[in-house]
Design a protein around this motif. Structure first.
Motif, mmCIF file in Angstrom:
data_model
loop_
_atom_site.group_PDB
_atom_site.id
_atom_site.type_symbol
_atom_site.label_atom_id
_atom_site.label_comp_id
_atom_site.label_asym_id
_atom_site.label_seq_id
_atom_site.Cartn_x
_atom_site.Cartn_y
_atom_site.Cartn_z
ATOM 1 N N GLU A 111 -3.669 -3.523 -8.288
ATOM 2 C CA GLU A 111 -3.532 -4.299 -7.058
ATOM 3 C C GLU A 111 -2.210 -3.933 -5.915
ATOM 4 O OE1 GLU A 111 -4.031 -8.627 -9.707
ATOM 5 O OE2 GLU A 111 -1.806 -7.727 -9.543
ATOM 6 N N PRO A 159 -4.547 1.426 -1.987
ATOM 7 C CA PRO A 159 -5.126 1.783 -0.736
ATOM 8 C C PRO A 159 -6.474 1.083 -0.966
ATOM 9 C CG PRO A 159 -3.605 3.450 -1.056
ATOM 10 C CD PRO A 159 -4.026 2.855 -2.161
ATOM 11 N N PRO A 160 -7.232 0.207 0.489
ATOM 12 C CA PRO A 160 -8.848 -0.382 -0.239
ATOM 13 C C PRO A 160 -9.753 0.958 -0.333
ATOM 14 C CG PRO A 160 -7.963 -1.134 2.210
ATOM 15 C CD PRO A 160 -7.258 0.260 1.473
ATOM 16 N N GLY A 161 -10.701 1.031 -1.317
ATOM 17 C CA GLY A 161 -11.652 2.018 -1.480
ATOM 18 C C GLY A 161 -10.845 3.258 -2.411
ATOM 19 N N ARG A 162 -9.856 2.695 -3.333
ATOM 20 C CA ARG A 162 -8.995 4.311 -3.692
ATOM 21 C C ARG A 162 -8.408 2.914 -5.237
ATOM 22 N NH1 ARG A 162 -6.467 8.043 -1.047
ATOM 23 N NH2 ARG A 162 -7.747 9.314 0.136
ATOM 24 N N ARG A 163 -9.239 1.771 -5.331
ATOM 25 C CA ARG A 163 -9.175 0.841 -6.727
ATOM 26 C C ARG A 163 -8.961 1.879 -8.138
ATOM 27 N NH1 ARG A 163 -11.958 -4.112 -6.526
ATOM 28 N NH2 ARG A 163 -11.062 -3.973 -4.147
ATOM 29 N N ASP A 212 -17.336 -3.333 -4.672
ATOM 30 C CA ASP A 212 -16.865 -3.569 -3.424
ATOM 31 C C ASP A 212 -16.435 -5.152 -4.241
ATOM 32 O OD1 ASP A 212 -18.076 -1.545 -2.399
ATOM 33 O OD2 ASP A 212 -20.243 -1.670 -2.764
ATOM 34 N N GLU A 250 -13.863 -8.396 -3.966
ATOM 35 C CA GLU A 250 -13.019 -8.987 -2.912
ATOM 36 C C GLU A 250 -12.351 -9.326 -4.551
ATOM 37 O OE1 GLU A 250 -9.848 -8.667 -1.041
ATOM 38 O OE2 GLU A 250 -12.064 -8.492 -0.119
ATOM 39 N N LYS A 260 0.632 -1.186 -0.067
ATOM 40 C CA LYS A 260 0.041 0.307 -0.147
ATOM 41 C C LYS A 260 0.680 0.956 -0.056
ATOM 42 C CE LYS A 260 -3.826 -2.386 2.384
ATOM 43 N NZ LYS A 260 -4.793 -1.959 3.770
ATOM 44 N N GLU A 289 -11.843 -6.464 -12.017
ATOM 45 C CA GLU A 289 -12.442 -6.590 -11.621
ATOM 46 C C GLU A 289 -13.266 -7.546 -11.498
ATOM 47 O OE1 GLU A 289 -12.808 -2.563 -8.297
ATOM 48 O OE2 GLU A 289 -14.748 -3.083 -10.401
ATOM 49 N N ASP A 296 -15.057 5.489 -7.150
ATOM 50 C CA ASP A 296 -14.616 4.866 -5.904
ATOM 51 C C ASP A 296 -15.755 5.311 -5.106
ATOM 52 O OD1 ASP A 296 -12.371 3.135 -6.230
ATOM 53 O OD2 ASP A 296 -11.228 4.617 -6.583
#
Length: 455
Positions: free
Chosen positions: A164, A167-171, A450, A452, A29, A384, A326
């Motif tokens: 990949e 950070p979470p929520g900013r893909r 969302d 994974e 990250k 995704e 996002d």
């Protein structure tokens, strides 16, 4: 940012016993911004190389390598070599998808950039038809095919390496950074070509100066290779490699075959999602640069300026659109962009009939901003759709097939259409129809925000 310590991971999928694994940074990250920028630099250089060829094919390669008494036939031949690279892109998907899903994203990206550099510089060194006869177009097509193989592995690897690490929520935000590479590559190529044209004139450019943008790629590729070899491997790929090392039978020796067996519907619909935007992009920044001057008498500088300003506007909203996706999801923005492109396609290309630089620039700017609504989130949306062990192949295959069908053949189809119906309106109807197809495919797919990503 200071270099973080590397740690050794088990051998990647498909690696030979005893082979060293790619070094991976412990905290993916914290590396995310650096990796995203590295992906952007590489993608920009790759698309600079690719776009230089497209611009040169519109301006000079027809007469230089395919001399004919008919300007339309020369243009068709030049655009056929442009399309040839798209035919070899699927081979790049197979080659680099296999490398990327089995040996690592970074390794595939380094090889693809090196291949593109060799092919592009080679074009700049080629003899023309007047010097070498039939050998000249044969060598040109060969190098163009190598460019296509390289591009087959570029997009998927670049957006994956960034996404990949995100950070979470900013893909989508991080994936969209290399997604700006195609437009930046076009702007960079224009920034090189326009001053050359203004300095030596069209005669000088046609005679010898067209080689300069190709040869300058040497410097850019060296910079790109240095940048890409200094970033870490994807932490998601590393996790997948660990799982595969613990259960070797789960590895896919031929990811494309597994993809076609397990996810044919998503591959087909994902291709459809990107096909309309590909047509908008290539008709605007490649075909119209030839069509406007040759068929409508619009100055070349006017067309280059209009396309450049439109591309810059699209870049300006790329990151804000991705960040919004996002927060609210990919589909709402992509649907809005698809509807907008369907509605605006005819007015955008109809603006060419005005032969007015301001009108054309305004129409192109609106069109390429609508394209950004579709293509900013797609950098996260397509990856995704597929699991980690098939993601490089799946995302690359969907995007490259869309580019081939919607973009690679667009200049060729447009040239044929305008030879039968002498009106830029046909470009709008053709493009609008492909954007409608993208809209329908998008409606058939679920929201993926969302999902994974480690799976």
């Amino acid at each position: 940012m200071p270099e973080l310590p590397f740690k050794t991971v088990p051998e990647t999928v498909g690696a030979r016993p005893g082979a060293s694994a790619s070094p991976v940074v412990g905290d993916g990250k914290s590396q995310a911004p650096r990796v995203a920028v590295a992906s952007l630099v590489g993608t920009t250089i790759e698309y600079y190389d690719f776009t230089v060829y497209g611009t040169a094919s519109a301006l000079v390669l027809g007469p230089a390598f395919f001399p004919s008494g008919n300007a339309t036939l020369s243009s068709l031949a030049a655009f056929l070599t442009f399309a040839a690279a798209f035919l070899s892109r699927p081979l790049g998907v197979v080659l680099f998808g296999t490398i990327g899903d089995r040996l690592g994203r970074r390794r595939a990206l380094v090889i693809s950039l090196l291949l593109m550099g060799v092919a592009t510089v080679g074009v700049g060194l080629l003899p023309t038809y007047g010097t070498a006869g039939l050998l000249a177009p044969v060598l040109l097509v060969t190098l163009r095919l190598l460019q296509g193989v390289s591009m087959g592995g570029e997009w998927g690897g670049a957006v994956l390496l960034a996404a990949e690490h995100a950070p979470p929520g900013r893909r989508a935000l991080y994936a969209s950074i290399p997604q700006a590479g195609p437009s930046l590559g076009f702007l960079l190529s224009t920034a090189v070509i326009l001053p050359i044209l203004n300095t030596v004139g069209m005669d000088g450019f046609t005679d010898w100066a067209w080689r300069i943008p190709f040869l300058l790629s040497t410097v850019l590729v060296v910079v790109g290779l240095w940048v890409r070899t200094t970033v870490s491997e994807s932490p998601v790929f590393t996790t997948a490699a660990l799982r595969t090392a613990q259960a070797p039978r789960s590895a896919s020796r031929f990811p494309l075959g597994t993809l076609l067996k397990l996810h044919p519907g998503r591959l087909l619909l994902g291709t459809g999602v990107a096909i309309g935007g590909s047509a908008v992009y290539y008709l605007t920044i490649v075909y119209s640069l030839s069509y406007g001057p040759q068929e409508l008498g619009i100055p070349r500088n006017t067309m280059l300026t209009a396309a450049s300003i439109g591309a810059a506007a699209g870049i300006a909203i790329t990151l804000p659109v991705a960040r919004l996706s996002d927060r609210i999801g990919r589909r709402p923005l992509m649907l809005a962009g698809a509807v907008g492109c369907v509605v605006w396609a005819v007015p955008m290309y109809a603006s060419l009939s005005s032969r007015d630089g301001l009108v054309i620039t305004g129409a192109y700017t609106v069109g390429l901003m609508l394209l950004a609504l579709m293509f900013s989130p797609v950098a996260a949306f397509l990856p995704e759709l597929f699991p980690a062990r098939l993601r490089y192949t799946g995302a690359s295959a969907a995007f490259i097939l869309a580019n081939t069908l919607g973009g690679g053949f667009a200049p060729l189809v447009a040239t044929w259409l305008n030879s039968h119906w002498e009106s830029p309106l046909v470009l709008g109807f053709y493009t609008g129809g492909l954007c409608l197809l993208s809209l329908l495919c998008l409606l058939a797919l679920p929201e993926t925000r969302d999902h994974e990503f480690a799976d």
